[in-house]
Design a protein around this motif. Structure first.
Motif, mmCIF file in Angstrom:
data_model
loop_
_atom_site.group_PDB
_atom_site.id
_atom_site.type_symbol
_atom_site.label_atom_id
_atom_site.label_comp_id
_atom_site.label_asym_id
_atom_site.label_seq_id
_atom_site.Cartn_x
_atom_site.Cartn_y
_atom_site.Cartn_z
ATOM 1 N N THR A 27 3.426 -8.438 14.127
ATOM 2 C CA THR A 27 2.925 -8.264 15.493
ATOM 3 C C THR A 27 3.560 -7.035 16.136
ATOM 4 O O THR A 27 2.890 -6.251 16.828
ATOM 5 C CB THR A 27 3.219 -9.512 16.341
ATOM 6 O OG1 THR A 27 2.549 -10.642 15.754
ATOM 7 C CG2 THR A 27 2.725 -9.330 17.764
ATOM 8 N N ALA A 28 4.856 -6.864 15.899
ATOM 9 C CA ALA A 28 5.564 -5.703 16.452
ATOM 10 C C ALA A 28 5.276 -4.431 15.665
ATOM 11 O O ALA A 28 5.310 -3.332 16.235
ATOM 12 C CB ALA A 28 7.065 -5.974 16.475
ATOM 13 N N ARG A 29 4.990 -4.578 14.368
ATOM 14 C CA ARG A 29 4.770 -3.409 13.507
ATOM 15 C C ARG A 29 3.472 -3.587 12.719
ATOM 16 O O ARG A 29 3.483 -3.773 11.500
ATOM 17 C CB ARG A 29 5.950 -3.231 12.560
ATOM 18 C CG ARG A 29 7.263 -2.971 13.242
ATOM 19 C CD ARG A 29 7.479 -1.487 13.506
ATOM 20 N NE ARG A 29 7.875 -0.827 12.285
ATOM 21 C CZ ARG A 29 7.241 0.194 11.727
ATOM 22 N NH1 ARG A 29 6.120 0.644 12.262
ATOM 23 N NH2 ARG A 29 7.689 0.755 10.621
ATOM 24 N N PRO A 30 2.322 -3.536 13.377
ATOM 25 C CA PRO A 30 1.049 -3.782 12.683
ATOM 26 C C PRO A 30 0.750 -2.776 11.577
ATOM 27 O O PRO A 30 -0.021 -3.080 10.658
ATOM 28 C CB PRO A 30 0.009 -3.699 13.810
ATOM 29 C CG PRO A 30 0.676 -2.941 14.913
ATOM 30 C CD PRO A 30 2.128 -3.281 14.819
ATOM 31 N N ALA A 31 1.354 -1.598 11.622
ATOM 32 C CA ALA A 31 1.118 -0.602 10.580
ATOM 33 C C ALA A 31 1.644 -1.061 9.219
ATOM 34 O O ALA A 31 1.257 -0.516 8.181
ATOM 35 C CB ALA A 31 1.768 0.726 10.962
ATOM 36 N N LEU A 32 2.518 -2.077 9.225
ATOM 37 C CA LEU A 32 3.091 -2.568 7.967
ATOM 38 C C LEU A 32 2.200 -3.598 7.280
ATOM 39 O O LEU A 32 2.525 -4.031 6.175
ATOM 40 C CB LEU A 32 4.470 -3.190 8.221
ATOM 41 C CG LEU A 32 5.584 -2.246 8.666
ATOM 42 C CD1 LEU A 32 6.872 -3.035 8.887
ATOM 43 C CD2 LEU A 32 5.807 -1.151 7.629
ATOM 44 N N VAL A 33 1.119 -4.009 7.910
ATOM 45 C CA VAL A 33 0.256 -5.026 7.286
ATOM 46 C C VAL A 33 -0.250 -4.528 5.942
ATOM 47 O O VAL A 33 -0.280 -5.273 4.955
ATOM 48 C CB VAL A 33 -0.919 -5.375 8.214
ATOM 49 C CG1 VAL A 33 -1.938 -6.245 7.481
ATOM 50 C CG2 VAL A 33 -0.404 -6.097 9.450
ATOM 51 N N HIS A 34 -0.650 -3.275 5.874
ATOM 52 C CA HIS A 34 -1.121 -2.701 4.602
ATOM 53 C C HIS A 34 -0.707 -1.242 4.558
ATOM 54 O O HIS A 34 -1.083 -0.455 5.423
ATOM 55 C CB HIS A 34 -2.636 -2.823 4.474
ATOM 56 C CG HIS A 34 -3.143 -2.408 3.112
ATOM 57 N ND1 HIS A 34 -3.399 -1.108 2.769
ATOM 58 C CD2 HIS A 34 -3.421 -3.149 2.004
ATOM 59 C CE1 HIS A 34 -3.825 -1.053 1.515
ATOM 60 N NE2 HIS A 34 -3.837 -2.272 1.030
#
Length: 411
Positions: free
Chosen positions: A228-235
């Motif tokens: 949630t805090a770092r959405p860029a890490l999802v993929h």
């Protein structure tokens, strides 16, 4: 002349000697990598052991299978064809009506009949891309031809780095993203004691039945909170080809990470084991961010600390203690009241009494700036001032020493 012993009896004696050499024992011994491996196996996740040739990957898997009482099936991926994993077409009497079934290999049939086992895919990094593509369905869906491996079968693979693999290939990103990657290195003490006849014992983790629900909740909060805090890490698919063949973050690998956190929490595993598993699933960078986020999940509530600063229990680790003190000051800033301001100073005093004084310098400076004109300076600050001043003098002295060293180095 004495009669010469027949060759058969000499081989029997040689066999007896080989049996004695192979007669080893095991002992309970802390082994972080082995614990991480057994936890991932318990979580039913495919594991890939990376290590140089001769490091003991195959021997570790053999001992693991013996300890878990699982039949070991070894498949050398590099010497197989793609059809060995996708199945060979078998034409029946009426293909138009019955279709063409894909016959699985004999080792897959044996695993299905046994209902349980440890499937060891060796030399994965020397398998050509076509074979790696055929392995995708086996690793993800556990299907070989028309067969589906039963739940009692666990999958572990081993690979050498491309630099030390014979005719090695980089692992394809789709296949790499299906594994928990563990770097397998040797501990000289373990090797020496093992050669002496005693190896570490591999045991499945003991999961506390009372902690299962809480473990799942904790794992979901940890992963979802970070993403949630770092959405860029999802993929995040790495640009470097070598890194694509290792651990990297994707929805699939985050789901695996969530499962591993739940299992590690239910088993009471230490942080080092969790670190190996998390970094081996989503990569070092995202994994370290997640570990830092997990550390902060257990930090005490700033409001609870302000309510009882004298009896507050502060973390021992410096970075966590700093985060707690910063959180308390931030809470006072959000709702500045005289009683809360005084309580924050009392907490800083306690922090100085139980830890390094340099950690309170920044929070104390910020807290002092929040003072209102009608707020008297609390007496507790007098005890704090000396430690803060000493810390500042030490910082200035260290700065001067560094400047002098730099000047000398530049001459």
């Amino acid at each position: 002349m004495p009669a010469t012993a027949p060759a058969a009896s000499r081989l029997d004696v040689a066999a007896d000697l080989l049996t004695l050499l192979g007669d080893t024992a095991t002992e309970p011994r802390p082994d972080t990598r082995l614990e991480a491996l057994t936890l991932a196996v318990a979580a039913d996740l495919p594991v890939l052991l990376w290590g140089e040739p001769g490091i003991g990957k195959t021997a570790a898997l053999t001992r693991l299978a013996e300890a878990l009482d699982l039949p070991l099936t070894t498949v050398i991926a590099s010497v197989h064809e793609p059809s060995d994993f996708s199945g060979l077409p078998v034409v029946g009497d009426d293909p138009a009506e019955q279709g063409v079934p894909m016959a699985p290999p004999d080792w897959a049939v044996r695993l299905v009949r046994a209902g349980r086992g440890l499937l060891f895919l060796d030399e994965l990094s020397t398998a050509p891309p076509a074979v790696q593509a055929a392995l995708l369905r086996l690793v993800l869906e556990r299907r070989i031809g028309a067969l589906r491996l039963p739940p009692g079968v666990r999958i572990v693979a081993a690979a050498n780095p491309r630099s030390s693999a014979a005719d090695g290939w980089e692992l394809s990103p789709p296949l790499a993203n299906r594994f928990v990657h563990l770097q397998w290195t040797h501990d000289p003490e373990v090797v020496i004691r093992g050669l002496g006849g005693t190896w570490p014992r591999a045991t499945l983790p003991r999961l506390d039945p009372q902690r299962l629900t809480g473990a799942v909740d904790f794992a979901r909060r940890a992963v979802c909170g970070l993403l949630t805090a770092r959405p860029a890490l999802v993929h995040r698919l790495p640009e470097n080809e070598t890194r694509r063949g290792g651990a990297w973050p994707s929805p699939r690998s985050w789901e695996m990470t969530l499962r591993l956190i739940a299992f590690a929490t239910a088993a009471g595993s230490d942080r080092e084991v969790l670190s190996l598993l998390v970094r081996g699933t989503v990569g070092d960078g995202p994994g370290l961010e997640l570990l830092a986020s997990v550390d902060r999940m257990d930090l005490p509530d700033p409001e609870a600390l302000l309510a009882d600063p004298v009896g507050a229990e502060l973390p021992e680790r410096g970075d966590l203690r700093q985060a707690v003190l910063d959180g308390v000051v931030a809470a006072v800033r959000r709702r500045p009241e005289r009683s809360r301001w005084d309580a924050a100073w009392a907490l800083l005093v306690r922090a100085v009494e139980t830890g390094a004084p340099d950690l309170v310098v920044v929070p104390a400076t910020t807290l002092a700036a929040l003072r209102r004109e009608d707020w008297d300076v609390p007496a507790s600050i007098e005890g704090l001032a000396g430690a803060v001043a000493l810390s500042r003098r030490a910082d200035r002295a260290a700065g001067r020493v560094a400047a002098v060293s730099a000047a000398k180095a530049g001459r």
